[in-house]
Motif scaffolding. Structure first.
Motif, PDB file in Angstrom:
ATOM      1  N   PRO A 143       0.807  -1.222   0.000  1.00  0.00           N
ATOM      2  CA  PRO A 143       0.000   0.000   0.000  1.00  0.00           C
ATOM      3  C   PRO A 143       0.841   1.273   0.000  1.00  0.00           C
ATOM      4  CG  PRO A 143      -0.936  -1.559   1.535  1.00  0.00           C
ATOM      5  CD  PRO A 143       0.370  -2.154   1.059  1.00  0.00           C
ATOM      6  N   THR A 144       1.963   1.257   0.726  1.00  0.00           N
ATOM      7  CA  THR A 144       2.781   2.466   0.782  1.00  0.00           C
ATOM      8  C   THR A 144       3.262   2.846  -0.621  1.00  0.00           C
ATOM      9  OG1 THR A 144       4.697   3.493   1.815  1.00  0.00           O
ATOM     10  CG2 THR A 144       4.875   1.148   1.375  1.00  0.00           C
ATOM     11  N   ALA A 145       3.598   1.837  -1.428  1.00  0.00           N
ATOM     12  CA  ALA A 145       4.040   2.104  -2.801  1.00  0.00           C
ATOM     13  C   ALA A 145       2.874   2.596  -3.643  1.00  0.00           C
ATOM     14  CB  ALA A 145       4.635   0.829  -3.401  1.00  0.00           C
ATOM     15  N   VAL A 192       0.256  -6.150   0.101  1.00  0.00           N
ATOM     16  CA  VAL A 192       0.659  -6.699   1.399  1.00  0.00           C
ATOM     17  C   VAL A 192       1.375  -5.653   2.237  1.00  0.00           C
ATOM     18  CG1 VAL A 192       2.878  -7.534   0.488  1.00  0.00           C
ATOM     19  CG2 VAL A 192       1.990  -8.485   2.614  1.00  0.00           C
ATOM     20  N   GLY A 193       1.239  -5.741   3.546  1.00  0.00           N
ATOM     21  CA  GLY A 193       2.086  -4.958   4.443  1.00  0.00           C
ATOM     22  C   GLY A 193       1.346  -4.091   5.421  1.00  0.00           C
ATOM     23  N   GLU A 194       0.234  -3.541   4.972  1.00  0.00           N
ATOM     24  CA  GLU A 194      -0.548  -2.654   5.820  1.00  0.00           C
ATOM     25  C   GLU A 194      -1.990  -2.760   5.350  1.00  0.00           C
ATOM     26  OE1 GLU A 194       1.280   1.495   6.941  1.00  0.00           O
ATOM     27  OE2 GLU A 194       1.604   1.096   4.827  1.00  0.00           O
ATOM     28  N   PRO A 195      -2.925  -2.293   6.169  1.00  0.00           N
ATOM     29  CA  PRO A 195      -4.279  -2.172   5.635  1.00  0.00           C
ATOM     30  C   PRO A 195      -4.227  -1.234   4.430  1.00  0.00           C
ATOM     31  CG  PRO A 195      -4.269  -1.788   8.022  1.00  0.00           C
ATOM     32  CD  PRO A 195      -2.830  -1.827   7.570  1.00  0.00           C
ATOM     33  N   LEU A 197      -8.835   1.113  -4.913  1.00  0.00           N
ATOM     34  CA  LEU A 197      -9.572   1.419  -6.150  1.00  0.00           C
ATOM     35  C   LEU A 197      -8.652   1.993  -7.217  1.00  0.00           C
ATOM     36  CD1 LEU A 197     -12.783   2.832  -4.515  1.00  0.00           C
ATOM     37  CD2 LEU A 197     -12.656   0.805  -5.985  1.00  0.00           C
ATOM     38  N   TRP A 198      -7.722   2.826  -6.808  1.00  0.00           N
ATOM     39  CA  TRP A 198      -6.775   3.399  -7.762  1.00  0.00           C
ATOM     40  C   TRP A 198      -5.952   2.280  -8.403  1.00  0.00           C
ATOM     41  CZ3 TRP A 198      -1.598   3.834  -8.871  1.00  0.00           C
ATOM     42  CH2 TRP A 198      -1.209   4.921  -9.680  1.00  0.00           C
ATOM     43  N   TYR A 199      -5.504   1.357  -7.557  1.00  0.00           N
ATOM     44  CA  TYR A 199      -4.722   0.202  -8.021  1.00  0.00           C
ATOM     45  C   TYR A 199      -5.557  -0.623  -9.012  1.00  0.00           C
ATOM     46  CZ  TYR A 199      -1.339  -3.653  -6.894  1.00  0.00           C
ATOM     47  OH  TYR A 199      -0.363  -4.622  -6.897  1.00  0.00           O
ATOM     48  N   GLN A 200      -6.780  -0.894  -8.604  1.00  0.00           N
ATOM     49  CA  GLN A 200      -7.647  -1.737  -9.424  1.00  0.00           C
ATOM     50  C   GLN A 200      -7.986  -1.067 -10.751  1.00  0.00           C
ATOM     51  OE1 GLN A 200     -11.533  -1.350  -9.382  1.00  0.00           O
ATOM     52  NE2 GLN A 200     -12.223  -3.489  -9.271  1.00  0.00           N
ATOM     53  N   LEU A 215       5.695  11.199   6.832  1.00  0.00           N
ATOM     54  CA  LEU A 215       5.365  10.403   8.006  1.00  0.00           C
ATOM     55  C   LEU A 215       6.517   9.446   8.307  1.00  0.00           C
ATOM     56  CD1 LEU A 215       1.674   9.618   7.021  1.00  0.00           C
ATOM     57  CD2 LEU A 215       2.454  11.192   8.803  1.00  0.00           C
ATOM     58  N   PRO A 216       6.729   9.137   9.611  1.00  0.00           N
ATOM     59  CA  PRO A 216       7.817   8.211   9.941  1.00  0.00           C
ATOM     60  C   PRO A 216       7.456   6.808   9.476  1.00  0.00           C
ATOM     61  CG  PRO A 216       6.518   8.703  11.898  1.00  0.00           C
ATOM     62  CD  PRO A 216       5.982   9.570  10.806  1.00  0.00           C
ATOM     63  N   LYS A 217       8.367   6.179   8.747  1.00  0.00           N
ATOM     64  CA  LYS A 217       8.095   4.838   8.244  1.00  0.00           C
ATOM     65  C   LYS A 217       9.248   3.915   8.547  1.00  0.00           C
ATOM     66  CE  LYS A 217       5.007   6.319   4.658  1.00  0.00           C
ATOM     67  NZ  LYS A 217       4.976   6.864   3.324  1.00  0.00           N
ATOM     68  N   THR A 218       8.936   2.627   8.658  1.00  0.00           N
ATOM     69  CA  THR A 218       9.992   1.635   8.776  1.00  0.00           C
ATOM     70  C   THR A 218      10.670   1.532   7.422  1.00  0.00           C
ATOM     71  OG1 THR A 218       8.578  -0.156   8.035  1.00  0.00           O
ATOM     72  CG2 THR A 218       8.647   0.249  10.400  1.00  0.00           C
ATOM     73  N   ARG A 219      11.767   0.830   7.388  1.00  0.00           N
ATOM     74  CA  ARG A 219      12.448   0.678   6.112  1.00  0.00           C
ATOM     75  C   ARG A 219      11.648  -0.182   5.144  1.00  0.00           C
ATOM     76  NH1 ARG A 219      18.062   2.490   6.863  1.00  0.00           N
ATOM     77  NH2 ARG A 219      18.031   3.236   8.992  1.00  0.00           N
ATOM     78  N   SER A 220      10.648  -0.897   5.644  1.00  0.00           N
ATOM     79  CA  SER A 220       9.783  -1.620   4.720  1.00  0.00           C
ATOM     80  C   SER A 220       8.591  -0.765   4.323  1.00  0.00           C
ATOM     81  CB  SER A 220       9.321  -2.942   5.328  1.00  0.00           C
ATOM     82  OG  SER A 220       8.663  -2.728   6.553  1.00  0.00           O
ATOM     83  N   GLY A 221       8.576   0.495   4.773  1.00  0.00           N
ATOM     84  CA  GLY A 221       7.558   1.425   4.285  1.00  0.00           C
ATOM     85  C   GLY A 221       6.303   1.523   5.135  1.00  0.00           C
TER      86      GLY A 221
END
Ligand code: ATP
Ligand code: MG
Length: 669
Positions: free
Chosen positions: A380-382, A408-411, A418-421, A624-630
């Motif tokens: 989702p972050t990407a 995968v990775g976050e809600p 929808l944008w992705y789809q 926003l603060p993010k982990t290295r996996s985003g």
């Protein structure tokens, strides 16, 4: 409301109409599987078999999907929970399952990886080629003194050698400990020290967006005095030219060039038959909630979990699909769905070294077009970043080869879904929102494409063989509503322990509800159709005047506003309401965070969820603060909101983000 997506066959909407179209689709609650999607692997029998008896289901799958050197006679040993054992007396070799069996079946010429370098380099790695390199490297590792059970650290960028390195360890029964290539050497040192790594495989230098960073020199500075670390193996990826004229420094007697070792090694290394429960790898979780945990996975159960879920969730036909997972191998997604799941199934993947925005914002879409990628799996972050950059970049390329999209990775916020789809999938691809963790090893909750109707923002239902469930805080089963996510039955790819820390393992996952109920750490909502909505970590549930709200739902409402690019919501202690909602908001370019915007966003949330969900405070954040996996690190935002000292920040991607936010909050107070 359920609808067959009317936009099935139409192309992605042009950018001008996109916002209105997404707004319209946000009202659609459920999407039936796209009419044009034909599933290749039926699941009906699996669903029935797993429901009847999950242990027998997994035993049957283990025999059907894996090659055993010695067949198992016991399936699950649950005598000492939570220390479960699967297929205990069986033996197999993981690299043989990923390589040798495909080559033996005459598929050695099939491409395992189409590798793309960030400066446009291209390489093709076949199954036979990867097997050759793996055998040589396995012998090379042995010559450096690596044997069964020894830990090998792997600190490499996304280059083909990383696959060979992992597989070579598995071939000789060594345990790999991969560290994300973007970490600082000090984090690598800590992970090597804790796991007593004997050998480290690293690189001379790493490229990122046109710049080259020296890696080996930095590793030397950190790792030089580590006692357990006997040898360092160095891939020459950028060479003297990349390092400004001189090759990487090498310490005689300790350091060895990868290329020289592999070239000199015996090309034949028979796979070592390994007990099913032999440790396979240690992997540190991303650290969103606490200090990273060294999660230990074992051989056969893990391989079964990833092999089965890969083909089920991505509906892969190894002969025709071109699959691409944009994660890094340094995360569980990379282990399970770049390396082991795809290779075990004999699939063809793209492996990309670079970033999505280099040399331009269309880097990914260009690759999808070039390789005719059919299945794409990202985070989702990407997707939110790509939304920010705009639909014009994907619109430059032909993405019609895509047939399936994963997240995968976050809600995932419904708007990003929808944008992705729409924009990436052209409305014709099923979207699989896959919920799982480093600990689960494999995907656990996900739509089955072509079968499950999807609701944007919901990971939908458990896959066959897995038993996630919701409990109340007191441990009562919940069939609808908000609760604590648990897993009620052991599963083959579950973590076995935290490395050398059985106590923390039991304490973290099996103390709250006893030794047979796995505590996930996430909160979720079950709707009337039995769909799971992951709403964040347990700590992320906000209690406003006795009403339980989810950070994910409030964030989704805020992000649905056209001026908002990204948002993170946390709770702050409040005298009146118990907890109050604090929203950190990043606006899209050119929008101003003033009082009028605060009022507008509060109204917007009130209209979508209710007045209770209105943020009490809105803090404008450039980032926003993010982990290295985003992933957004809400625990740090809670610390900021409540004026506490920051917790563990070692896995933060950009520490400057926190400093900027803290000073902003201090100013406002
Ligand atoms: P740590 O455990 O150190 O805090 P982490 O939990 O972020 O790190 P991972 O194992 O990589 O490390 O992430 C798993 C978590 O990511 C899940 O527990 C969940 O909170 C979140 N997650 C993963 N996939 C999804 C998804 N599809 N929907 C919602 N949340 C997801
Ligand atoms: Mg976690």
């Amino acid at each position: 409301m359920s609808t067959t997506d009317e936009t099935d066959t139409s192309p992605a909407p042009v950018t001008g109409r996109l916002e209105a179209e997404l707004e319209r689709l946000l009202a659609v609650e459920s999407f039936d599987p796209p009419a044009g999607f034909t599933r290749r692997h039926p699941v009906e029998n699996d669903v029935a078999a797993a429901a009847a008896d999950p242990v027998t289901f997994w035993a049957d799958k283990a025999r059907e999907l894996l090659n055993w050197d010695r067949p198992f006679t016991t399936v699950l040993n649950d005598a000492n929970p939570p220390f479960y054992k699967w297929f205990e007396d069986g033996e197999l070799n993981l690299s043989a399952n990923c390589l040798d069996r495909h080559v033996a079946a005459g598929r050695g010429d099939r491409v395992a990886f189409h590798w793309a370098g960030e400066e446009g380099e291209r390489r093709v790695i076949t199954y036979a080629g990867l097997l050759d390199e793996t055998q040589r490297l396995a012998n090379g590792l042995r010559s450096l003194g690596v044997g069964k059970g020894d830990v090998v650290g792997i600190f490499l960028p996304m280059i083909p050698q990383v696959a060979a390195a992992m597989l070579a360890c598995a071939r000789i029964g060594a345990v790999h400990n991969v560290v994300f290539g973007g970490f600082a050497p000090s984090a690598v040192r800590e992970r090597m020290e804790v796991s007593d790594a004997k050998v480290l495989i690293t690189v001379d230098g790493a490229r990122r967006k046109g710049r080259t960073a020296p890696v080996k020199a930095a590793v030397d500075a950190e790792m030089g005095d580590l006692k357990s670390l006997e040898r360092i193996l160095v891939v020459e990826a950028v060479g003297a030219a990349g390092l400004g004229g001189e090759r990487a420094p090498m310490t005689p007697g300790r350091d060895v060039w990868y290329e020289e070792l592999v070239a000199a090694a015996d090309p034949v290394c028979p796979p070592e038959p390994m007990p099913a429960e032999a440790p396979l790898f240690i992997l540190y979780s991303s650290g969103s909630t606490a200090k990273p945990k060294g999660i230990l996975h074992t051989t056969a159960g893990y391989l079964l979990g990833v092999t089965y879920t890969y083909r089920t969730v991505f509906d892969i036909d190894p002969a025709t699909d071109i699959y691409w997972c944009s994660a890094d191998v340094g995360w569980i997604t990379g282990h399970s769905y770049i390396i082991y799941g795809p290779l075990s199934n004999g699939a063809t993947s793209v492996m990309y070294e670079g970033a999505p925005d280099y040399p331009d914002f269309d880097a990914w879409w260009k690759l999808i077009d070039e390789y005719k990628v059919t299945v794409f799996y990202t985070a989702p972050t990407a997707i939110r970043s790509c939304m920010k950059w705009g639909a014009e970049y994907p619109d430059r390329h032909d993405l019609s080869s895509l047939r399936l999209l994963g997240s995968v990775g976050e809600p995932i916020n419904p708007k990003a879904w929808l944008w992705y789809q729409q924009v990436i999938g052209g409305g014709r691809c099923p979207v699989v929102d896959t919920w799982w963790q480093t600990e689960t090893g494999a995907i656990m909750i996900s739509p089955v494409p072509g079968v499950t109707s999807t609701k944007p923002g919901s990971a939908t239902k458990p896959l066959p063989g897995f038993s996630p469930a919701l409990l109340t805080e007191q441990g009562q089963p919940l069939s609808e509503g908000v609760g604590v996510l648990v897993v009620t039955q052991p599963w083959p790819s579950m973590l076995r322990t935290l490395y050398k820390d059985d106590d923390r393992f039991v304490e973290t996952y099996f103390s709250r509800f006893g030794p047979t109920t796995y505590l996930v750490g996430d909160a979720a909502r079950l709707d009337a159709d039995g769909y799971f909505w992951i709403i964040g970590r347990i700590d992320d549930v906000i209690n406003v005047s006795g009403h339980r709200l989810s950070t994910a739902e409030v964030e989704s409402a805020i992000v649905a506003h056209e001026a908002v690019a990204e948002s993170a919501v946390v709770a702050q202690a409040d005298e009146q309401t118990g907890q109050a909602i604090v929203a950190f908001v990043t606006l899209t370019g050119g929008r101003v965070g003033d009082d009028a915007m605060v009022a507008e966003l509060r109204d917007h949330v009130a209209a979508r969820i209710g007045k209770l969900a209105r943020p009490k405070r809105i803090i404008w954040a450039d980032d926003l603060p993010k982990t290295r996996s985003g992933k957004i690190m809400r625990r740090l935002l809670r610390d900021v909101a409540e004026g506490r000292a920051l917790g563990d920040v070692t896995t933060l991607r950009d520490p400057a983000v926190m400093a900027a936010l803290a000073s902003k909050v201090a100013e406002a107070d």
